[in-house]
Design a protein around this motif. Structure first.
Motif, short mmCIF file in Angstrom:
data_model
loop_
_atom_site.label_atom_id
_atom_site.label_comp_id
_atom_site.label_asym_id
_atom_site.label_seq_id
_atom_site.Cartn_x
_atom_site.Cartn_y
_atom_site.Cartn_z
N ALA A 195 0.85 -1.21 0.00
CA ALA A 195 0.00 0.00 0.00
C ALA A 195 0.87 1.25 0.00
N LEU A 196 1.97 1.18 0.78
CA LEU A 196 2.87 2.34 0.78
C LEU A 196 3.51 2.55 -0.58
N SER A 197 3.90 1.45 -1.20
CA SER A 197 4.51 1.59 -2.55
C SER A 197 3.50 2.13 -3.55
N CYS A 198 2.22 1.77 -3.37
CA CYS A 198 1.18 2.31 -4.28
C CYS A 198 0.96 3.79 -4.02
N ASN A 199 0.97 4.15 -2.72
CA ASN A 199 0.74 5.56 -2.41
C ASN A 199 1.97 6.41 -2.70
N LEU A 200 3.13 5.75 -2.79
CA LEU A 200 4.36 6.49 -3.04
C LEU A 200 4.30 7.25 -4.35
N ARG A 201 3.72 6.60 -5.34
CA ARG A 201 3.66 7.22 -6.66
C ARG A 201 2.76 8.46 -6.63
N GLU A 202 1.73 8.42 -5.83
CA GLU A 202 0.84 9.58 -5.75
C GLU A 202 1.49 10.68 -4.90
N GLU A 203 2.25 10.26 -3.89
CA GLU A 203 2.87 11.25 -3.02
C GLU A 203 4.01 11.99 -3.71
N LEU A 204 4.57 11.34 -4.73
CA LEU A 204 5.67 12.01 -5.44
C LEU A 204 5.20 13.31 -6.07
N VAL A 205 4.01 13.24 -6.66
CA VAL A 205 3.50 14.45 -7.29
C VAL A 205 3.25 15.53 -6.24
N ALA A 206 2.65 15.10 -5.12
CA ALA A 206 2.38 16.08 -4.06
C ALA A 206 3.68 16.65 -3.48
N VAL A 207 4.69 15.78 -3.33
CA VAL A 207 5.99 16.26 -2.83
C VAL A 207 6.61 17.27 -3.78
N SER A 208 6.53 17.00 -5.04
CA SER A 208 7.09 17.93 -6.02
C SER A 208 6.35 19.26 -6.01
N GLU A 209 5.03 19.18 -5.76
CA GLU A 209 4.25 20.42 -5.76
C GLU A 209 4.56 21.27 -4.50
N ARG A 210 4.81 20.55 -3.40
CA ARG A 210 4.98 21.29 -2.15
C ARG A 210 6.44 21.44 -1.75
N LYS A 211 7.31 21.13 -2.64
CA LYS A 211 8.73 21.19 -2.32
C LYS A 211 9.16 22.62 -1.97
N ASP A 212 8.70 23.56 -2.75
CA ASP A 212 9.06 24.96 -2.49
C ASP A 212 8.51 25.42 -1.15
N ILE A 213 7.27 24.98 -0.87
CA ILE A 213 6.64 25.40 0.40
C ILE A 213 7.43 24.82 1.58
N CYS A 214 7.84 23.57 1.43
CA CYS A 214 8.60 22.93 2.51
C CYS A 214 9.94 23.64 2.73
N ASN A 215 10.58 24.04 1.65
CA ASN A 215 11.86 24.75 1.77
C ASN A 215 11.66 26.08 2.53
N ALA A 216 10.53 26.72 2.18
CA ALA A 216 10.29 28.03 2.81
C ALA A 216 9.94 27.90 4.28
N MET A 217 9.32 26.82 4.70
CA MET A 217 8.84 26.69 6.08
C MET A 217 9.77 25.83 6.93
N GLY A 218 10.89 25.57 6.53
CA GLY A 218 11.85 24.80 7.35
C GLY A 218 11.89 23.37 6.93
N SER A 219 12.45 23.18 5.84
CA SER A 219 12.48 21.82 5.30
C SER A 219 13.47 20.95 6.06
N LYS A 220 14.44 21.56 6.80
CA LYS A 220 15.46 20.77 7.50
C LYS A 220 14.83 19.92 8.58
N LEU A 221 13.97 20.56 9.43
CA LEU A 221 13.35 19.80 10.50
C LEU A 221 12.51 18.65 9.96
N THR A 222 11.80 18.98 8.92
CA THR A 222 10.93 17.95 8.32
C THR A 222 11.74 16.80 7.79
N CYS A 223 12.85 17.17 7.15
CA CYS A 223 13.69 16.10 6.57
C CYS A 223 14.31 15.26 7.71
N GLU A 224 14.77 15.89 8.78
CA GLU A 224 15.34 15.12 9.89
C GLU A 224 14.31 14.22 10.55
#
Length: 1637
Positions: free
Chosen positions: A1560-1589
């Motif tokens: 199920a995670l591998s199936c949702n991974l493909r959908e999350e990739l698009v969302a991650v790409s869309e929100r990548k800029d937002i994550c960088n602006a709001m502190g992407s380091k903490l999220t990544c850690e």
């Protein structure tokens, strides 16, 4: 002349005057016969005409009852026999030359006699009738009794003749058969015995026919039962079965045309195919004579001769054909040679020799008669010269006292001498003629023809008439030609309703004065031209069949009309009605004839529908329009049928003729008959026309169809009647004398007109060259003539053209100028606008013509529309019929199913709904089968109950046995497939009601079986159709699902911009056949007719659409939206492929001049472009994966359906196989029923045949009753003759004589016997003379002696006669005895055949045809030795074989057991011997062990073993303790193993859950990739380091937990393996170890 003495008294009472027949002229339509050596005779109409060959004198015999039928003559007795033609006809026999009636023969014939024939000796007459009796009768015409008769239904005979040498033989021939009839006599009893001649085939060869009743060469069919004759197969059981021949076995035989007898009692037969046959009169053996060809062939003809008539002469026959030649056939042995004998101008139809054989009578097809005399010159003499057809018209040549003229339809005109009807001259017009009239004022005649011409013939010279003028009036045929009483005018009536008036004087060249138009159907033209008046009154009668009335048109012609004809007629020749005073009259009833009276303006009419003669008075005042005439006087005519009226020359006699054939002369004032005569009969359709001379003494009457012309004379002519007409006749001659002299003088000097006429010989040659056709006459006019009426019309047109030529020129010029003006106007109109343009038709000046043309075009269009509608209606009706028969009437419509990917088609079974009758019949059979099953069950229970009453203890066992028997019955009803003959049980069809194939013996059982088999076929088809419907619905679902997925596939292809075609399955026409019944718009090739208001509506719709587009163009907001955002307010995910990042404006400048800010913007632009491309690639890959997934799912579902359809196809093949198997069984049963019917038909036929033969035998045995009047000693003599079986040799009656007559003196004549007896008595009278008396003898004694001697002689003659009768009776009896023996043999043969047939029938009923199913590969044959003949094989039940096999198997097992027992005994002996040896060896071993023991070391354990008394118990206690310890350890181990298994199971479940979560995670991974790409800029602006850690930490924890679980599972696995090893060790430890000592 002489007439018949008997006549029917007519319906008229003759007054003081009466008429008689003077002579009759007619030509033979039947064969001409000799009465004696010098006289011939033939029938003609109501008369028999006798002609003396030497003097040519005619004698007439009239038949009192109408037309003479068939005729025959007896030359020796000089009598003539003929029949009349009426219901229940009679045969009259008259003597010649006295023409007195000898007798009248009355039989049982209903319609007509067709043949009569006298025997050459004796007083016998044979008669034959056709429909409906087909009866042959033998008469004794002297005693007027029928000796014997026999009916032959359907046998049509065209020639019948007695054997000249034996009156007991009679030959009858037809175009297909020849039969010889033998007349057998016993005392006064006569009977016929018929024998048919077997004719050869058309090529002259013979065909051996098989016996139809008892065929011997029929093959034996071992499979399909007995082979029966074709008559039994056809279902014939009566006499038709004896003569039945199938169409394929009928071969064309020779067709006989004529036969003749020979002095040796043989027959010569001439055939159409040119063969000459000789038939033996006794054995009926046929011999085909060979034709000897001459070395030099005949001239340009006659290689093939088909005899029409045959006559016998010495050493051969004389034959004639259709070529006009008489041939002599010289016959020697079995061959013949042909020589020319005589040539005749016409084809010969009949020939006959005179009684003395010195003359040969030759009759042609035309009716002419020639006499060929042997040894005299000239040899050929024409006795009767026939005209070319029957008389069409007759008339007297003025004044009607010496000559008259006749006309035939072919155009032959004859001039006859009135006194003896001798032909004076002939002339041929070579055209079809219709009417004839002789001119009263000159020696000329007018003849009307079918081509519309009138020929004027001069008869000034009676021996050489000639055509002096020809008038071509019109193209319609001439129907009436009438002269007025003074011969001034000739009135000609045509079929088109025109009456032409022609000047009758030849001096005026027969000037055509004019014509007047009347009604088309002209019946009669009547004129009145009196001496004291100067006008000619004309009346024309015509019929109005629609109204059932008659019309009379009257007009007057002045005698001075020929001088002033131009004032009476217009330029076209039509007479002016007002000048000729034309009046119209109508009658309320129909008339067949009408004449105009001489005085008082009176008209006489003959009613056509009622037998009345009426007179009508014409009105004295003038009138206009149509005047209705009422009858003035009405008298019953006593004549039936339509008739004609004529007036005498003085107008006081009214002569009536009618269809009844009676001519009546009436008084014009009282209309009463004062003279009458029956000259013709109604069978010949009465009288066609009549003519009376000017003096009233001569009357000619012409028959309509009988071809006779009768000349009537007054028996007593005088008194007041004679004086009136003779006075008027003298006055008329005086008034016409000057005109006649003038016209006759002109006719004598008039040259002959050049028309193609022929003489007698030329005409006959021309007729022969045209193959005897009387209707095809050739006209020699090369130039086409123009009728007079057309000439007058053309002349009138020319005059009108000349008269108005200037006016015509002016009109033409005006028309030309007007046409130019109109053309100019039309050119100007073409240049104008559409609104100002005029239609083309508005330039037409002739509005009426335009309207007429428009109406014509509309009518034509309406006609075409109607024709098309009718054609379409017919096609629609036919289509509805086909649809109703092939579609609507089907309860299950025929359709098919196709696979998606495989070329496989499955069709269902089209089925019609079963009718009510079929369902009722099926219900009856089912009910009957159920009743039979219940009855069988009850019978078995009763039998079992009766047998089980004795033993009470066995009740429970009986119940068990009953249950087993019930099970057995159920099993028996459910027959196995190989005995059932089909696989219908595979479809779940109940076959328990079917009878076993081994029990179908009766007809009813077979019929019921057929009905049940049809029901099984219906059920099998229904089962398969249900499965087919399920598959059809499944395909509909699959197609709908494919359509649904194709929507998404099209979207993906459109987004990916691929050029792939989307596969869309659809139903074909074979899968949905109802689409064939609906016409689609694209199937119509013709242009659709659009009505004007539809066109206007389409224009309005298009205008509104353009207006809407203009409004849409005006919307700036919408245009801005389209330009900026593509017409949408929100960008969708699917639009990412079409997204484009706009380039900055500075990129148009060189990069050297960019600023830092611009460079940063460019880097941002590149980064965005890179990110967009990455997103595009990801989205494209996801779309491609989705496309592939959809296509795979479609492929899988359709392939699954194809597999299902393949299985359905196999099911369809199996269903069709079952259907064919059941239909094969039905066919076998139907064939069995048919063969059973054929056997029944054959048996019934043999029974009928046997009954008839037994009846014939009884009839033959009753012959003894015929001898009851004969004395007993004669009967004894007959029986002695019967026992001796004497051979009665036939005496040869013919001897070679030097006489001319080939038949010599005819034997067996009763007249000769009477003559011989008379001569004997005459000689006795001479012996009894007193001069022969001895001297001194008493006269009394002499007289007594003479009387005694005479009595003795008479008795001797009687004894001779009786002896001859006795011999004849003995011969008759011998024949009957031989026939009885034949019949007895036939009866025995029939009995034998009947017994064999019954045996075959029983064998067939028991030898059933059954259908057995065999599995493929179940039977293996070596070397392919197939056995096809099973004649010695029988079919038995399988249970018998199985029971026998079980018995054999049991006995075999017993034998094997006994063999095994003997083997065991022998083995036991060997074993005992071996044990004995073993024991000896053991003894030796024990001794050795004892020795060893003595020498062995003795330990404590051994001591203990020896000292302990219960050592084994001690050991067993120790073993028990060890076993308990092992059991405890094993139980503990099992618990540990179960705990480990439970733990492994839990771990497995947990592992599965993790796998599912990971998936199920591998199936949702493909959908999350698009969302991650869309929100990548937002994550960088709001502190992407903490999220990544955080994410990394979570992932690390997960990984550690997974690793920990992995280690735990490994440890547990190691523990499980250790425990398994321990368990295995403990298990092996418990097993005892056998160590070799």
């Amino acid at each position: 002349m002489a007439q018949g003495r008997e006549r029917d008294e007519g319906p008229h009472s003759a007054g003081g005057a009466s008429l008689s027949v003077r002579w009759v002229q007619g030509f033979p339509k039947q064969n001409v016969h000799f009465v004696n050596d010098n006289t011939i005779c033939y029938p003609c109409g109501n008369y028999v005409i006798f002609i003396n060959i030497e003097t040519k004198k005619k004698t007439v015999l009239q038949c009192s009852n109408g037309i003479v039928g068939v005729m025959a003559t007896n030359i020796r007795c000089e009598v003539v026999a003929f029949s009349d033609r009426k219901l229940k006809p009679l045969i009259y026999i008259y003597s010649f030359p006295g023409l007195t009636r000898r007798t009248k023969l009355k039989g049982n014939i209903l319609l007509d006699y067709t043949l009569l024939s006298f025997s050459y000796c004796g007083t016998y007459l044979a008669s034959y009738s056709s429909l409906p009796e087909f009866e042959l009768a033998l008469w004794n015409w002297e005693s007027s009794i029928i000796l014997c008769r026999k009916s032959q239904p359907g046998m049509d005979v065209n020639q019948m003749s007695f054997n000249p040498m034996n009156w007991r033989q009679l030959c009858l021939s037809s175009p297909s058969t020849v039969s010889v009839w033998t007349i057998e006599r016993s005392n006064q009893e006569h009977c016929f015995r018929a024998r048919s001649v077997k004719l050869p085939l058309e090529d002259g060869s013979f065909f051996n026919e098989t016996d139809v009743v008892f065929p011997q060469s029929l093959p034996k069919d071992l499979i399909y039962g007995p082979v029966l004759p074709l008559s039994a197969i056809a279902g014939l059981v009566g006499e038709e079965a004896e003569t039945f021949r199938p169409k394929d076995d009928l071969y064309p035989l020779l067709h006989p045309t004529m036969h003749c007898w020979t002095p040796t009692s043989d027959l010569y037969i001439g055939c159409e195919e040119g063969h000459l046959l000789m038939i033996n009169g006794d054995t009926l053996q046929v011999t085909v004579l060979n034709k000897i060809e001459e070395e030099s062939p005949l001239e340009d003809r006659r290689n093939f001769i088909s005899p029409v008539t045959l006559v016998y002469q010495k050493e051969g026959v004389l034959a004639s054909g259709i070529d006009g030649f008489v041939y002599s056939f010289i016959i020697k042995d079995r061959s013949y040679m042909i020589e020319d004998f005589l040539e005749i101008e016409r084809p010969v139809e009949h020939m006959a020799f005179s009684p003395n054989y010195t003359m040969l009578l030759i009759q042609t097809d035309k009716g002419s008669v020639y006499i060929y005399t042997f040894g005299k010159e000239p040899t050929l003499n024409k006795v009767l010269d026939a005209c070319d057809g029957k008389f069409q018209a007759i008339d007297f040549i003025t004044p009607g006292t010496q000559y008259f003229m006749t006309l035939t339809h072919s155009g032959e005109i004859c001039v006859w001498w009135l006194e003896d009807c001798a032909c004076v001259s002939k002339i041929y017009l070579n055209t079809l003629a219709t009417v004839l009239a002789c001119c009263p004022s000159s020696l000329s005649a007018a003849v009307g023809t079918e081509d519309g011409s009138v020929y004027f013939i001069s008869v000034y010279d009676k021996e050489s008439p000639q055509v002096v003028h020809k008038a071509f009036l019109s193209e319609s045929s001439v129907q009436h030609v009438v002269y007025d009483q003074q011969g001034i005018f000739l009135l000609v009536g045509t079929s088109e309703g025109k009456v032409f008036i022609i000047n009758a004087n030849s001096s005026s060249s027969f000037q055509i004065i004019g014509f007047t138009e009347v009604a088309k159907d002209i019946l009669q033209i009547s004129t009145v031209s009196l001496l004291e008046t100067d006008i000619v009154k004309v009346m024309v009668l015509s019929s109005l069949p629609e109204a059932g009335r008659s019309r009379l048109e009257m007009f007057t012609l002045p005698t001075l009309l020929p001088q002033v004809s131009t004032t009476f007629a217009d330029e076209r020749g039509r007479l002016k009605d007002e000048i000729i005073h034309k009046y119209l009259y109508e009658l309320e009833h129909a008339l067949s004839s009408a004449v105009l009276g001489f005085q008082s303006n009176q008209i006489y009419g003959f009613c056509s529908q009622v037998p009345y003669i009426c007179s009508y008075l014409l009105p004295e005042e003038e009138h206009t329009g149509i005047y209705i005439l009422k009858p003035y006087k009405k008298v019953q005519s006593r004549q039936y049928g339509p008739g004609l009226l004529y007036l005498s020359s003085h107008g006081l006699w009214l002569i009536t003729i009618a269809k009844c054939g009676i001519l009546c002369i009436r008084d014009v004032y009282t209309l009463e008959t004062f003279a009458w005569c029956r000259s013709h009969s109604h069978q010949g359709h009465g009288i066609q026309s009549m003519r009376i001379s000017m003096d009233g003494q001569n009357i000619l009457v012409n028959g309509r169809d009988d071809g006779t012309l009768v000349y009537l004379k007054w028996k007593r002519f005088g008194g007041h009647l004679a004086s009136e007409i003779l006075d008027y006749y003298q006055k008329l001659l005086i008034s016409l004398s000057s005109a006649m002299d003038k016209e006759n003088h002109y006719l004598s000097t008039t040259p002959k007109v050049s028309v193609d006429l022929g003489s007698d010989s030329e005409h006959t040659k021309q007729k022969a060259s045209t193959d005897l056709s009387q209707d095809e006459l050739v006209l020699t006019d090369v130039k086409k003539e123009i009728p007079w009426i057309q000439q007058k019309s053309q002349e009138a047109i020319k005059k009108e053209v000349n008269l108005f030529s200037k006016k015509r020129k002016e009109i033409k010029q005006g028309i030309k100028s007007l046409s130019k003006t109109i053309l100019n106007m039309m050119e100007e109109n073409d240049k104008l606008e559409n609104i100002a343009k005029l239609d083309q038709q508005e330039f037409g000046l002739d509005l009426e013509e335009l309207e007429r043309l428009h109406d014509e075009s509309q009518e034509e269009v309406a006609k075409i529309i109607k024709d098309v509608e009718m054609h379409n209606l017919a096609k629609s009706y036919l289509a509805e019929l086909i649809k109703e028969e092939c579609w609507n009437s089907m309860a299950v419509k025929g359709r098919a199913l196709k696979c998606f990917h495989i070329p496989c088609v499955v069709e269902n079974f089209p089925m019609k709904a079963r009718t009510v009758e079929e369902l009722k019949e099926l219900e009856r059979v089912l009910q009957q089968k159920k009743i039979e099953a219940e009855c069988l069950k009850l019978r078995k229970e009763i039998v079992e109950a009766q047998s089980g009453v004795k033993l009470i203890k066995q009740r429970h066992e009986e119940d068990d046995e009953e249950e087993e028997e019930e099970d057995k019955t159920v099993k028996y009803s459910n027959l196995p497939n190989y005995l059932l003959g089909s696989l219908s049980t595979d479809f779940g069809v109940d076959t328990s009601l079917l009878s076993s194939q081994l029990e179908l013996h009766s007809r009813e059982e077979k019929i019921n079986q057929i009905i049940l088999l049809k029901d099984i076929i219906y059920k099998v088809k229904t089962v398969f159709n249900n499965e087919f419907d399920t598959a059809y619905k499944q395909k509909e679902f699959e197609i709908a699902r494919v359509k649904e997925r194709n929507v998404r596939i099209r979207e993906i292809i459109l987004d990916l911009e691929l050029e792939e075609a989307v596969w869309q399955p659809e139903f074909e026409d074979c899968e949905k056949p109802e689409r064939m019944l609906v016409v689609q718009d694209e199937e119509i090739t013709a242009h659709k007719h659009i009505k004007p208001w539809h066109k206007a509506k389409e224009l309005m719709v298009n205008h509104e659409k353009e207006h809407w587009l203009l409004i849409q163009d005006a919307s700036t907001r919408l245009r801005a939206l389209m330009d900026m955002m593509g017409g949408v307010l929100e960008v969708k995910k699917e639009d990412i492929l079409r997204m484009v990042i706009p380039q900055p404006a500075f990129m148009a400048k060189p990069d050297a001049v960019w600023t830092e800010e611009e460079r940063k913007q460019f880097k941002d632009y590149e980064k965005k472009v890179k990110e967009l491309n990455e997103e595009r690639d990801k989205y494209r890959k996801s779309l491609e994966a989705e496309l592939k997934k959809l296509q795979n799912s479609i492929q899988e579902s359709t392939q699954a359906f194809d597999e299902h359809l393949k299985r359905l196809f196999e099911r369809r093949v199996k269903a069709e196989m079952v259907t064919n198997q059941e239909e094969l069984k039905i066919s076998n049963l139907a064939f069995s029923l048919l063969l059973d019917e054929e056997l029944s038909s054959r048996e019934k036929f043999l029974n009928n045949y046997l009954t008839r033969k037994q009846h014939e035998k009884v009839m033959d045995r009753s012959f003894k009753k015929e001898f009851s009047e004969i004395p007993g000693h004669q009967v004894d003599i007959l029986y002695k003759l019967f026992k001796r079986r004497p051979r009665i040799s036939k005496q040869k009656t013919h001897s070679e004589t030097t006489s001319v007559v080939p038949f010599g003196e005819l034997p067996g004549s009763g007249k000769l016997n009477k003559d011989a007896f008379a001569q004997l008595m005459k000689a006795m009278d001479e012996l009894d003379n007193i001069s022969n008396m001895p001297e001194g003898l008493d006269p009394l004694v002499w007289n007594h002696f003479c009387m005694t001697r005479r009595a003795k002689v008479e008795n001797e003659q009687k004894v001779k006669q009786k002896a001859a009768d006795l011999l004849e009776m003995a011969t008759f009896l011998q024949k009957r005895v031989e026939e009885e023996e034949k019949v007895q043999q036939e009866i025995e043969r029939v009995f034998h055949e009947l017994i064999l047939l019954q045996e075959e029938k029983v064998r067939f009923q028991l030898n059933l045809t059954i259908q057995i199913l065999l599995k493929q590969g179940q039977v293996e044959l070596e070397n392919f030795q197939l056995v096809l003949e099973y004649s010695d094989a029988i079919l038995i039940n399988k249970n018998i074989i199985e029971d026998l096999n079980s018995v054999i198997r049991t006995q075999g097992q017993k034998k094997v057991a006994s063999m095994m027992e003997s083997k065991d005994v022998h083995k036991r002996i060997l074993q005992i011997e071996w044990e004995h040896k073993k024991m000896e060896m053991e003894r030796e071993d024990l001794n050795q062990k004892a020795w060893d023991i003595q020498m062995l070391f003795f330990s404590r354990d051994r001591q203990k073993y020896l000292n302990e008394p219960n050592y084994e118990a001690l050991i067993s206690i120790q073993i028990g303790i060890m076993e308990q310890t092992i059991a405890v350890l094993d139980k503990t181990h099992k618990k540990n193993v179960e705990n480990c298994k439970k733990l492994l199971k839990k771990l497995g479940k947990f592992s599965n859950q993790k796998d599912i979560a990971n998936y199920a995670l591998s199936c949702n991974l493909r959908e999350e990739l698009v969302a991650v790409s869309e929100r990548k800029d937002i994550c960088n602006a709001m502190g992407s380091k903490l999220t990544c850690e955080k994410i990394v930490k979570e992932r690390y924890e997960n990984m550690m937990q997974q690793q920990k679980l992995t280690n735990i599972s490994k440890q547990q696995a190691e523990q499980i393996s250790i425990l398994q090893t321990e368990v295995e060790r403990l298990r092996m430890k418990t097993f005892p170890a056998l160590v070799q000592m």
